[in-house]
Design an enzyme around this catalytic site. Structure first.
Site, short mmCIF file in Angstrom:
data_model
loop_
_atom_site.label_atom_id
_atom_site.label_comp_id
_atom_site.label_asym_id
_atom_site.label_seq_id
_atom_site.Cartn_x
_atom_site.Cartn_y
_atom_site.Cartn_z
N GLY A 143 0.80 -1.23 0.00
CA GLY A 143 0.00 0.00 0.00
C GLY A 143 0.83 1.28 0.00
N TYR B 92 -9.72 6.06 -9.54
CA TYR B 92 -9.94 5.65 -8.15
C TYR B 92 -11.39 5.21 -8.01
CZ TYR B 92 -10.07 5.84 -3.06
OH TYR B 92 -10.21 5.52 -1.73
N LEU B 93 -11.60 3.95 -7.78
CA LEU B 93 -12.96 3.43 -7.67
C LEU B 93 -13.52 3.76 -6.29
CD1 LEU B 93 -12.55 -0.01 -9.48
CD2 LEU B 93 -13.15 2.22 -10.43
N HIS C 226 -4.89 0.16 2.99
CA HIS C 226 -4.65 -0.76 1.86
C HIS C 226 -4.03 -2.08 2.29
CE1 HIS C 226 -5.69 2.68 -0.51
NE2 HIS C 226 -4.61 3.34 -0.16
N LYS D 31 -4.72 -5.80 4.20
CA LYS D 31 -5.84 -6.69 4.53
C LYS D 31 -5.85 -7.08 6.01
CE LYS D 31 -4.98 -8.43 -0.07
NZ LYS D 31 -4.15 -9.38 -0.84
N ARG E 28 3.51 -15.42 -5.50
CA ARG E 28 3.96 -16.14 -4.29
C ARG E 28 2.74 -16.66 -3.55
NH1 ARG E 28 1.86 -12.38 -0.87
NH2 ARG E 28 2.08 -10.24 -1.57
#
Ligand code: ADP
Length: 450
Positions: A166, A203-204, A236, A238, A292
């Site tokens: 992020g 940018y959504l 950004h 999780k 990965r």
């Protein structure tokens, strides 16, 4: 090739995760560790261990020469990089292969391609995967950025080509804000990645983050293991992940899966990978690919009944997948909470001694953690200390199981985000599955005000 001994170039829960898969396959493990991790669980459980340097990661877990020397002296024949550290370092993968060892991951070329987000988007565009609208490549000047923003309309996002975690990402809601966003994103990108190339995306305003887990062998077979919804993010990053997504139908999943596996076949991709998308108004738009194993891979394992690390090792040994897409079945629902050693309100790091650790258990509960009572969480590394993963026949059952497990879990002596997770799972909007990538930030600020 035959893989008999794997060096695990990582620490914490993911090092244990890889060790466990190896053990069950009859493969020996070598742990590497810094001096801060002498008594860490991955060191205790591995068959052998080698100290590779002092606490700072760049002198130990990122020290390629030390890791390769450890592999040579212990006679390892493969290296698993886990996630983070050297897992997406193409030069490292190249060096591993040059030393005659198997790198348990994709080819260096694919790691390099996807590590450059502009090149990754370019490749996906050519392969017919839908993208978030944005600049066709790197932005050279502020004027060019302004012209593209006028075309795709504000708000826009400036993103670092070498981005991750992020960082190097700035929103601009108007032409006035663009100059600042442009400057800050480039400065941050230069500082974090040594590369100030940036690009632009629309940018959504209310997307969900939905990603697809794929696995490919070296013989041209590619399958997917369905999606994960990772919309619950802070900065950004999780915090909670689910498989499957509360908003996707089986038909949506099949359509996305068919498109992505076709694309990766064309690319000649190998080993595990994740394609990340933003989903808004029923449309998928690709943002990046991670080459990965992901932190959140256990939710996929729980709904598919597959051990992704074992699959990675088999594929790295040159074995064909041995099953087709139709053989992969999805059962029930899984949710993961990332529990970090941080203050649950301010997110200030909280390393130190864990007086007592008690993991929850019971049907459908999995805890991936390297904690133990008396363990001292060192201040030098990522703050993730445990992943609590639950599986249920339905999403409602998984949520009930998660609430019960969070209430059972004890990590005392340090502050952790356990209380935050308890609040999240008790929330009616979360329970309804009604959230976007912006939901958690607002939830956290509401919580602080009360
Ligand atoms: P990183 O590699 O730094 O994690 P990503 O490109 O994966 O960056 O984006 C991380 C998160 O940022 C996404 O999951 C999403 O929440 C948000 N994000 C990224 N691109 C956009 C966008 N175009 N519009 C809105 N949010 C975005």
């Amino acid at each position: 090739m035959n893989i008999r001994k794997v060096l695990i170039a990582n620490r914490g829960e993911i090092a244990l995760r890889v060790h466990r898969a190896c053990q069950e396959m009859g493969i020996q493990t070598v742990a590497v560790h810094s001096t801060a991790d002498n008594t860490a669980m991955h060191v205790r459980l591995a068959d052998e261990s080698v100290c590779i340097g002092p606490p700072p990661a760049r002198e130990s877990y990122l020290n390629m020469a030390a890791i390769l020397s450890a592999a040579a002296i212990t006679g390892a024949d493969a290296i698993h990089p886990g996630y983070g550290f050297l897992s997406e370092n193409a030069s490292f993968a190249e060096m591993v292969e040059a030393h005659g060892l198997a790198f348990i991951g994709p080819t260096p070329d694919h790691i390099r391609m996807m590590g450059d987000k502009i090149a990754a988007k370019d490749a996906m565009r050519r392969l017919g995967v839908p993208l978030v609208p944005g600049s066709p490549g790197a932005l050279e000047t502020l004027e060019e950025a302004k012209a593209i923003a006028d075309e795709i309309k504000y708000p826009v996002l400036i993103k670092a080509a070498a981005g991750g975690g992020g960082r190097g990402m700035k929103v601009a809601r108007s032409a006035d804000e663009l100059e600042e966003a442009w400057r800050v994103a480039r400065t941050e990108a230069k500082a974090a990645f040594g590369d100030d190339s940036v690009y632009m995306e629309k940018y959504l305003d209310r997307p969900r983050h939905i990603e697809l887990q794929v696995l490919a062998d070296a013989h041209g077979n590619v399958v997917h293991f369905g999606e994960r919804d990772c919309s619950l993010q802070r900065r950004h990053q999780k915090l909670v992940e689910e498989a499957g997504s509360p908003v996707l139908t089986a038909a949506d999943r099949d359509a996305l899966g068919a498109n992505v596996t076709r694309a990766l076949k064309e690319l000649g991709y190998r080993n595990a990978g994740t394609l990340e998308f933003l989903w808004q108004d029923g449309q998928f738009a690709f943002i990046e690919m991670n080459t990965r194993l992901q932190v959140e891979h256990p939710v996929t394992e729980m709904v598919c009944g597959v051990d992704l690390v074992k699959e990675q090792i088999r594929v790295a040994a040159g074995q064909p997948l041995g099953y087709r897409q139709e053989d992969i079945r999805f059962s029930g629902h899984a949710i993961e909470c990332r529990i970090t050693a941080e203050d649950p309100e301010t997110f200030a790091p909280s390393p130190g001694r864990v007086d007592m650790y008690h993991a929850p258990g019971g049907l459908g509960v999995r805890v991936d953690s390297a904690l133990y009572s008396g363990y001292v969480v060192p201040p030098h590394y990522d703050s993730l200390v445990a992943k609590l993963v639950v599986h249920g026949a339905t999403r409602a059952e998984a949520i009930a199981r998660l609430r019960r497990s969070l209430a059972e879990m004890v990590v005392s002596g340090i502050r952790t985000t356990l209380p935050l997770h308890q609040h999240i799972v008790a929330d009616p909007e979360f329970q309804a599955g009604d959230y976007t990538i912006h939901w958690l930030e607002r939830f956290v600020s509401r919580m602080r005000e009360n």
